[in-house]
Design a protein around this motif. Structure first.
Motif, mmCIF file in Angstrom:
data_model
loop_
_atom_site.group_PDB
_atom_site.id
_atom_site.type_symbol
_atom_site.label_atom_id
_atom_site.label_comp_id
_atom_site.label_asym_id
_atom_site.label_seq_id
_atom_site.Cartn_x
_atom_site.Cartn_y
_atom_site.Cartn_z
ATOM 1 N N GLY A 1 2.838 14.470 -12.843
ATOM 2 C CA GLY A 1 2.757 13.323 -12.277
ATOM 3 C C GLY A 1 3.372 12.731 -11.074
ATOM 4 O O GLY A 1 3.108 12.172 -10.096
ATOM 5 N N LEU A 2 4.514 13.575 -10.793
ATOM 6 C CA LEU A 2 5.505 13.478 -9.571
ATOM 7 C C LEU A 2 4.538 13.854 -8.284
ATOM 8 O O LEU A 2 4.719 13.098 -7.423
ATOM 9 N N TYR A 3 3.950 15.095 -8.611
ATOM 10 C CA TYR A 3 2.883 15.595 -7.561
ATOM 11 C C TYR A 3 1.643 14.584 -7.190
ATOM 12 O O TYR A 3 1.347 14.464 -6.217
ATOM 13 N N ALA A 4 1.236 14.078 -8.096
ATOM 14 C CA ALA A 4 0.262 12.938 -8.166
ATOM 15 C C ALA A 4 0.836 11.765 -7.381
ATOM 16 O O ALA A 4 -0.037 11.270 -6.408
ATOM 17 N N LEU A 5 1.704 11.422 -7.649
ATOM 18 C CA LEU A 5 2.506 10.176 -6.973
ATOM 19 C C LEU A 5 2.781 10.677 -5.340
ATOM 20 O O LEU A 5 2.376 9.850 -4.378
ATOM 21 N N GLU A 6 3.014 11.781 -5.233
ATOM 22 C CA GLU A 6 3.253 12.309 -3.796
ATOM 23 C C GLU A 6 2.049 12.266 -3.151
ATOM 24 O O GLU A 6 2.081 11.967 -1.811
ATOM 25 N N LEU A 7 0.888 12.510 -3.828
ATOM 26 C CA LEU A 7 -0.491 12.622 -3.015
ATOM 27 C C LEU A 7 -0.969 11.149 -3.087
ATOM 28 O O LEU A 7 -2.393 11.186 -2.145
ATOM 29 N N ALA A 8 -0.778 10.373 -3.836
ATOM 30 C CA ALA A 8 -1.299 9.035 -3.785
ATOM 31 C C ALA A 8 -1.702 8.274 -2.662
ATOM 32 O O ALA A 8 -2.717 7.754 -2.319
ATOM 33 N N PRO A 9 -0.438 8.502 -1.523
ATOM 34 C CA PRO A 9 -0.745 7.804 -0.453
ATOM 35 C C PRO A 9 -2.073 8.229 0.374
ATOM 36 O O PRO A 9 -2.721 7.218 1.084
ATOM 37 N N LEU A 10 -2.294 9.311 0.078
ATOM 38 C CA LEU A 10 -3.378 10.116 1.008
ATOM 39 C C LEU A 10 -4.894 9.436 0.361
ATOM 40 O O LEU A 10 -5.717 9.310 1.010
ATOM 41 N N VAL A 11 -4.844 9.368 -0.961
ATOM 42 C CA VAL A 11 -6.076 8.732 -1.735
ATOM 43 C C VAL A 11 -6.198 7.480 -1.352
ATOM 44 O O VAL A 11 -7.354 6.953 -1.138
ATOM 45 N N LEU A 12 -5.152 6.609 -0.816
ATOM 46 C CA LEU A 12 -5.435 5.094 -0.686
ATOM 47 C C LEU A 12 -5.328 4.923 0.448
ATOM 48 O O LEU A 12 -5.123 3.760 1.106
ATOM 49 N N GLY A 13 -5.520 5.999 1.468
ATOM 50 C CA GLY A 13 -5.841 5.605 2.919
ATOM 51 C C GLY A 13 -4.580 5.771 3.838
ATOM 52 O O GLY A 13 -4.856 5.693 5.042
ATOM 53 N N HIS A 14 -3.509 6.204 3.537
ATOM 54 C CA HIS A 14 -2.484 6.449 4.405
ATOM 55 C C HIS A 14 -2.701 7.760 5.176
ATOM 56 O O HIS A 14 -3.138 8.807 4.287
ATOM 57 N N ARG A 15 -1.702 8.234 6.047
ATOM 58 C CA ARG A 15 -1.879 9.455 6.646
ATOM 59 C C ARG A 15 -0.760 10.359 6.284
ATOM 60 O O ARG A 15 -0.464 11.331 7.179
ATOM 61 N N ALA A 16 0.197 10.001 5.218
ATOM 62 C CA ALA A 16 1.118 10.779 4.905
ATOM 63 C C ALA A 16 1.298 10.769 3.296
ATOM 64 O O ALA A 16 0.783 9.800 2.500
ATOM 65 N N ARG A 17 2.077 11.633 2.873
ATOM 66 C CA ARG A 17 2.626 11.730 1.366
ATOM 67 C C ARG A 17 3.490 10.483 1.206
ATOM 68 O O ARG A 17 4.232 10.301 2.148
ATOM 69 N N LEU A 18 4.015 10.569 0.102
ATOM 70 C CA LEU A 18 4.740 9.504 -0.429
ATOM 71 C C LEU A 18 6.188 9.464 0.195
ATOM 72 O O LEU A 18 6.767 8.877 0.783
ATOM 73 N N ARG A 19 6.564 10.877 0.284
ATOM 74 C CA ARG A 19 8.215 10.968 0.816
ATOM 75 C C ARG A 19 8.306 10.940 2.445
ATOM 76 O O ARG A 19 9.279 10.590 2.976
ATOM 77 N N ARG A 20 7.018 11.134 3.128
ATOM 78 C CA ARG A 20 7.113 10.582 4.495
ATOM 79 C C ARG A 20 6.918 9.335 4.997
ATOM 80 O O ARG A 20 6.907 8.993 6.036
ATOM 81 N N LEU A 21 6.444 8.355 3.955
ATOM 82 C CA LEU A 21 6.243 7.105 4.075
ATOM 83 C C LEU A 21 7.388 6.085 4.467
ATOM 84 O O LEU A 21 8.399 6.375 3.565
ATOM 85 N N ASP A 22 7.308 4.830 5.189
ATOM 86 C CA ASP A 22 8.556 4.208 5.510
ATOM 87 C C ASP A 22 8.708 3.516 3.837
ATOM 88 O O ASP A 22 7.820 3.289 3.144
ATOM 89 N N PRO A 23 9.813 2.868 3.616
ATOM 90 C CA PRO A 23 10.105 2.162 2.283
ATOM 91 C C PRO A 23 9.019 1.150 1.998
ATOM 92 O O PRO A 23 8.639 1.113 0.866
ATOM 93 N N ALA A 24 8.881 0.209 2.917
ATOM 94 C CA ALA A 24 7.626 -0.843 2.491
ATOM 95 C C ALA A 24 6.138 -0.017 2.323
ATOM 96 O O ALA A 24 5.880 -0.578 1.236
ATOM 97 N N ALA A 25 5.852 0.998 2.892
ATOM 98 C CA ALA A 25 4.781 1.542 2.631
ATOM 99 C C ALA A 25 4.624 2.071 1.394
ATOM 100 O O ALA A 25 3.657 2.299 0.573
ATOM 101 N N ARG A 26 5.713 2.934 0.896
ATOM 102 C CA ARG A 26 6.085 3.433 -0.336
ATOM 103 C C ARG A 26 5.865 2.527 -1.353
ATOM 104 O O ARG A 26 5.171 2.753 -2.352
ATOM 105 N N ARG A 27 6.391 1.226 -1.292
ATOM 106 C CA ARG A 27 6.460 0.251 -2.346
ATOM 107 C C ARG A 27 5.077 -0.279 -2.726
ATOM 108 O O ARG A 27 4.368 -0.482 -3.634
ATOM 109 N N GLU A 28 4.430 -0.320 -1.560
ATOM 110 C CA GLU A 28 2.920 -0.786 -1.535
ATOM 111 C C GLU A 28 2.022 0.185 -2.231
ATOM 112 O O GLU A 28 1.263 0.018 -2.940
ATOM 113 N N VAL A 29 2.119 1.471 -2.028
ATOM 114 C CA VAL A 29 1.398 2.512 -2.600
ATOM 115 C C VAL A 29 1.695 2.692 -4.053
ATOM 116 O O VAL A 29 0.916 2.568 -4.959
#
Length: 144
Positions: free
Chosen positions: A61-89
């Motif tokens: 599940g941790l890996y799924a969350l790491e990749l979730a931003p890519l599925v949701l249209g972001h250009r980076a994985r969870l760890r590379r997003l700024d805090p606001a983008a992480r919260r949105e994802v």
């Protein structure tokens, strides 16, 4: 700073969890940043005590969350997003099929972060003082 001795988590999984904790707890001074707490070690201890199936689901599940931003249209994985983008994802992931996973990890994140001694002291709770007070009561009032 050296990597703590994990028994179950791999360093990448611990890093993903730390990014997740930062997003859901969002600590601000005077509370310490997640990297200065034992949040990932707490998750590791929980996973070490969990049944193998639970351990597998949460780690994957941790890996799924790491990749979730890519599925949701972001250009980076969870760890590379700024805090606001992480919260949105994470809010979007929680509203979808990953909802139960996000909720379970959110609970573990809060337990791991707020269970840290330094964080508890920062919130005004001194576990050592509570134990000392209990020991004193046992002696003076002959409890137990």
């Amino acid at each position: 700073m050296t990597t703590p001795p994990f028994t179950v988590l791999r360093p990448r999984e611990a890093s993903i969890f730390a990014a997740f904790v930062e997003a859901v707890v969002a600590p601000e001074p005077p509370l310490p940043p997640v990297r200065e707490t034992g949040a990932a070690l707490a998750l590791d201890a929980s996973l070490a005590a969990a049944p193998a199936a639970n351990r597998l689901v949460l780690r994957q599940g941790l890996y799924a969350l790491e990749l979730a931003p890519l599925v949701l249209g972001h250009r980076a994985r969870l760890r590379r997003l700024d805090p606001a983008a992480r919260r949105e994802v994470l809010a979007r992931a929680e509203a979808g099929p990953l909802g139960p996973l996000v909720q379970a990890l959110r609970t573990l994140a809060h337990l791991g972060y707020y269970g840290d001694d330094a964080v508890m002291r920062g919130c005004g709770y001194d576990a050592g003082a509570v134990v000392a007070r209990g020991a004193h009561l046992r002696v003076t009032e002959a409890r137990w």
